[in-house]
Every structure is written in C-alpha cells, then in structure tokens.
Design an enzyme around this catalytic site. Structure first.
Site, short mmCIF file in Angstrom:
data_model
loop_
_atom_site.label_atom_id
_atom_site.label_comp_id
_atom_site.label_asym_id
_atom_site.label_seq_id
_atom_site.Cartn_x
_atom_site.Cartn_y
_atom_site.Cartn_z
N TYR A 56 0.86 -1.19 0.00
CA TYR A 56 0.00 0.00 0.00
C TYR A 56 0.90 1.24 0.00
CZ TYR A 56 -3.93 -3.13 1.21
OH TYR A 56 -4.88 -4.13 1.22
N PRO A 202 -15.94 -3.46 3.17
CA PRO A 202 -17.27 -3.51 3.78
C PRO A 202 -18.24 -2.51 3.19
CG PRO A 202 -15.72 -2.44 5.26
CD PRO A 202 -14.91 -3.01 4.13
N ALA A 204 -18.15 -1.68 -0.07
CA ALA A 204 -18.09 -1.89 -1.53
C ALA A 204 -17.40 -0.70 -2.21
CB ALA A 204 -19.49 -2.15 -2.10
N SER A 205 -16.24 -0.34 -1.67
CA SER A 205 -15.40 0.75 -2.22
C SER A 205 -16.13 2.10 -2.22
CB SER A 205 -14.92 0.44 -3.65
OG SER A 205 -14.43 -0.86 -3.79
N LEU A 207 -19.54 2.47 -2.58
CA LEU A 207 -20.92 2.36 -3.11
C LEU A 207 -21.95 2.34 -1.99
CD1 LEU A 207 -21.28 -0.32 -5.97
CD2 LEU A 207 -22.12 2.05 -5.97
N THR A 209 -21.88 3.57 0.83
CA THR A 209 -22.03 4.80 1.62
C THR A 209 -23.21 5.61 1.11
OG1 THR A 209 -20.68 6.22 0.19
CG2 THR A 209 -19.50 4.97 1.89
N GLY A 210 -23.69 5.26 -0.10
CA GLY A 210 -24.85 5.96 -0.66
C GLY A 210 -24.52 7.31 -1.26
N LYS A 211 -23.22 7.65 -1.33
CA LYS A 211 -22.88 9.01 -1.82
C LYS A 211 -22.52 9.02 -3.30
CE LYS A 211 -17.96 8.63 -0.90
NZ LYS A 211 -16.81 9.07 -0.14
N1 NAP Z 1 -6.61 -8.14 -1.23
C1 NAP Z 1 -6.75 -7.62 -0.03
O1 NAP Z 1 -6.27 -8.17 0.92
C2 NAP Z 1 -7.53 -6.35 0.15
C3 NAP Z 1 -8.22 -5.79 -0.93
C4 NAP Z 1 -9.04 -4.68 -0.69
C5 NAP Z 1 -9.12 -4.12 0.58
N2 NAP Z 1 -8.41 -4.67 1.60
C6 NAP Z 1 -8.48 -4.11 2.97
O2 NAP Z 1 -9.82 -3.80 3.29
C7 NAP Z 1 -9.92 -2.42 3.66
C8 NAP Z 1 -11.29 -1.87 3.33
O3 NAP Z 1 -11.62 -2.01 1.97
P1 NAP Z 1 -11.52 -0.78 0.96
O4 NAP Z 1 -10.75 0.34 1.60
O5 NAP Z 1 -11.03 -1.34 -0.32
O6 NAP Z 1 -13.03 -0.39 0.71
P2 NAP Z 1 -14.24 0.11 1.63
O7 NAP Z 1 -13.86 0.07 3.06
O8 NAP Z 1 -15.42 -0.63 1.17
O9 NAP Z 1 -14.41 1.63 1.14
C9 NAP Z 1 -13.53 2.61 1.63
C10 NAP Z 1 -13.74 3.96 0.95
O10 NAP Z 1 -15.08 4.42 1.11
C11 NAP Z 1 -15.07 5.83 1.38
N3 NAP Z 1 -15.65 5.98 2.75
C12 NAP Z 1 -15.30 5.30 3.88
N4 NAP Z 1 -16.06 5.65 4.92
C13 NAP Z 1 -16.94 6.55 4.46
C14 NAP Z 1 -18.00 7.28 5.06
N5 NAP Z 1 -18.32 7.10 6.34
N6 NAP Z 1 -18.70 8.16 4.30
C15 NAP Z 1 -18.40 8.34 3.00
N7 NAP Z 1 -17.39 7.66 2.36
C16 NAP Z 1 -16.68 6.79 3.09
C17 NAP Z 1 -13.62 6.29 1.28
O11 NAP Z 1 -13.29 6.66 -0.06
P3 NAP Z 1 -13.69 8.05 -0.78
O12 NAP Z 1 -13.79 9.10 0.27
O13 NAP Z 1 -12.65 8.31 -1.80
O14 NAP Z 1 -15.01 7.74 -1.43
C18 NAP Z 1 -12.88 5.02 1.60
O15 NAP Z 1 -11.57 4.99 1.10
C19 NAP Z 1 -8.76 -1.77 2.88
O16 NAP Z 1 -8.43 -0.50 3.37
C20 NAP Z 1 -7.69 -2.82 3.10
O17 NAP Z 1 -7.15 -2.70 4.41
C21 NAP Z 1 -7.64 -5.78 1.41
#
Ligand code: NAP
Length: 327
Positions: A56, A202, A204-205, A207, A209-211
């Site tokens: 990362y 959790p 969905a990247s 999605l 969050t609904g925003k």
């Molecule tokens: N292969 C693997 O092992 C692997 C792959 C993927 C992820 N992971 C781990 O899983 C973790 C979580 O997954 P992820 O980060 O991919 O996706 P996620 O947790 O589903 O989505 C995170 C993104 O959503 C937005 N967000 C988060 N909280 C919010 C809120 N309260 N309100 C509005 N927007 C919000 C932020 O991006 P924006 O503000 O830009 O929208 C944030 O970067 C990663 O950080 C990583 O540690 C591991």
C-alpha cells in the site's frame, strides 16, 4: 466501541477496525496529514486493530502506522500482508527467500521487532494446496519475527482450504451487503475452528455509503477508475465486483430500509456486525469524519429481522447472479 475475539490469538479487536489501503495509495490523492488525522481519530474512537499491506504505497501505509504507534500509548495491533510485490502471482514466488525478505521490509517500515499478524495477500489458489509457504510462516513465527499469520483470500473455496492449515489464525474476505456468500458455509466452518474473520471492502469501495452517483468522477490513480473492469487486479476488489449501475440501483433500495439515526455507511457496517462469526469489519477511511461516522456503527442497535430479510432479497434478486458463482 465493542470488541470481539480474534480467533485463537487471545486479542480482542474493535469490531469496527481500520483499513489502511487508501492512506497508502491507489485511491487518488490523499495527504499524509489527512491520513494521520484519520488514524488518530480511529484510536480516539476505540479502534485497536489496523489492516495494511507492504504494497500500500510501497510501505507508505505501514510507515504512517509506525508513526501512529509512536504517537499513541494505546495498544494498537497492526496486521500487514505479503505477496503482492511479485510481478506475477505464482506459487513459486512465495519462496522462503521472498517471504523472509518481505517480512524484513515490513518489520523496518512498521518499526518493530515482531509483526502482529501477517496475511498472505491473495496468493494463487494452488498455494493453499501446498505446504511450503505455511512451513516458512511457521518458521518465521518460531524465529519471533511474526506473532500470528493468516490469509487474505478472493474466493470462499480458498478460505475453506486455507483453514485446513492448523496455524492459520485469520481469514480476510470480502463480506458486505453485496457479497453474502461467505455467510453460508464458510462462517460455520470458521467458527468451529475458531478462525478470526476480517470483513474487507465492507462499503463496496464507497458504493454502500450511498454518496456515489452515475456521474461520480474518480481520479486516474484511483482504482475505481483504473480497475473498474479488473484491468490491474481482481475486479472483486473494486465495488465488490458488482456492476456500477446495478450497484447504484440496489443502494437506492437499501436506502429505503434505513432506521432513524443511521447513515448508509453505518447501516452497511451494522449489517456485517449482525454475523457473530465476523471478528471485525475494516472500512477504509481517508478523513477523520469518515472514520467517526463508521465507528459509530458499533454502538447502534441491531438491525431488525425484517431489515435483514430485505437486504437478503435485494441481494438475491439483483446481485447474486453477478457474484455468487464467481467468488
Ligand atoms: N486483497 C486484499 O487483501 C484487500 C483488498 C481490498 C481491501 N483490503 C483491505 O480492506 C480495507 C477496506 O476495503 P476498501 O478500503 O477497499 O473499501 P471500503 O472500506 O469498502 O471503502 C472505503 C472507501 O469508502 C469511502 N468511505 C469510507 N467511509 C466513508 C463514510 N463514512 N462516508 C463516505 N465515504 C466513506 C472512502 O473513499 P472516498 O472518500 O474516496 O469515497 C474510503 O476509502 C482496505 O483499506 C484494506 O485494508 C484488502
């Protein structure tokens, strides 16, 4: 914040923890200042577990966590990953020499003598059928370089195979309203073996969050732009592998289910916490406000059986055909 056992490790981890991918890279521009503020907010909210990886930002995320550990007196468990430095994913790439070198790098970046938890980072399926990498990890534990190890998998079948190895302590897997299959067979087996489960992606990247909107724009160096169709890595890591328009339509249906006082993100996280087999969800957060919003999910009331059934039927109708057979 509430805490749950992480498998057999003896650790109790915050049920909403912190995913540190976005503060490393691949999510557009994020300043170290914002990242440090987000990390501090997480600790203020009771988070004691952070998931990162060596790749990362090529060590950037690990180094920010090392800084956080210097700044704070609270116990902070840092889980990292190894394997994605390989130019191509092969079983042979997970050699003793490579694994040892990656661990040494992470020890330096995290500024520690022993890594709390090392996860194999999405290795090829075949690796789970071979003893070599697990023997190397056992030796790294004996040598005191690593406290515990686990795996981060793409597919349920890999998770089922991984927990056959007796010293695998944790499985990280995509689990959210749009990826429900792990709850079917895998969770029951993992519980039986006392495996810690980290629910990744959790939201969905973003999605869930609904925003997000149809015309939302993502920077060229944000995987939601450059990996939308799996161009750089498994497409499941971007929007959980769900078609963007189908995802947006499903989010609007979920929005109708929000109880008073819940944000969409909190609803999505609370849904994950309804499953006892899950040790923690690891939402990514780039800013303190996001982290605070996410952490509040731990203290919100349980979802009703009606709400759970409604999410299940949205999944069955719209999402299942896109993801169930694939992961
Ligand atoms: N292969 C693997 O092992 C692997 C792959 C993927 C992820 N992971 C781990 O899983 C973790 C979580 O997954 P992820 O980060 O991919 O996706 P996620 O947790 O589903 O989505 C995170 C993104 O959503 C937005 N967000 C988060 N909280 C919010 C809120 N309260 N309100 C509005 N927007 C919000 C932020 O991006 P924006 O503000 O830009 O929208 C944030 O970067 C990663 O950080 C990583 O540690 C591991």
């Amino acid at each position: 914040m509430h805490y749950r056992a992480l498998g057999r490790t003896g650790w109790k981890v915050s049920e909403i923890s912190f995913g540190a991918w976005a503060i490393g890279g691949s999510w557009g521009k994020v300043s170290d200042e914002d990242s440090m503020a987000a990390l501090h907010k997480a600790i203020d909210c009771g988070v004691n577990f952070i998931d990162t990886a060596d790749v990362y930002g090529n060590g950037r995320s690990e180094r920010l966590i090392a800084q956080l550990k210097k700044d704070r007196k609270e116990e902070i468990i840092a889980a990292t990953k190894a394997g994605r430095r390989l130019p191509r994913q092969t079983v042979e790439g997970y050699s003793r020499q490579n694994l040892t070198a990656w661990i040494e790098d992470s020890l330096r970046n995290l500024s520690t003598d022993a890594l709390d938890l090392v996860q194999l980072h999405g290795p090829p399926t075949e690796l789970y059928h071979r003893p070599e990498a697990f023997a190397v990890l056992d030796d790294l534990v004996k040598a005191g370089k690593v406290r515990y190890y686990g795996v981060s998998v793409e597919k349920v079948e890999e998770a089922l195979r991984a927990i056959e190895w007796p010293n695998v302590q944790t499985v990280q897997i995509i689990f959210n309203c749009f990826r429900q299959r792990p709850a079917e067979l895998f969770f029951a087996q993992a519980r039986q073996k006392q495996i810690g489960i980290l629910a990744r992606v959790p939201l969905a990247s973003g999605l869930l969050t609904g925003k997000l909107r149809r015309d939302s724009v993502f920077a060229p160096d944000d995987h939601r732009n450059f990996n939308r169709h799996g161009e750089a890595f498994d497409v499941g890591e971007t929007f959980a592998g769900v078609d963007y328009d189908v995802g947006l339509a499903s989010v609007e249906e979920i929005r109708q289910l929000l109880p008073a006082g819940f944000s969409m993100s909190q609803f999505a996280l609370r849904w994950i916490l309804m499953f006892d087999a899950v040790s923690c969800a690891i939402p990514g957060g780039k800013r303190p406000e996001q982290v605070a919003d996410n952490c509040r999910a731990s203290d919100l009331p349980s979802l009703t059986p009606d709400a759970m059934a409604a999410v299940k039927s949205i999944y069955d109708e719209k999402i299942r055909p896109l993801v169930q057979a694939r992961w």
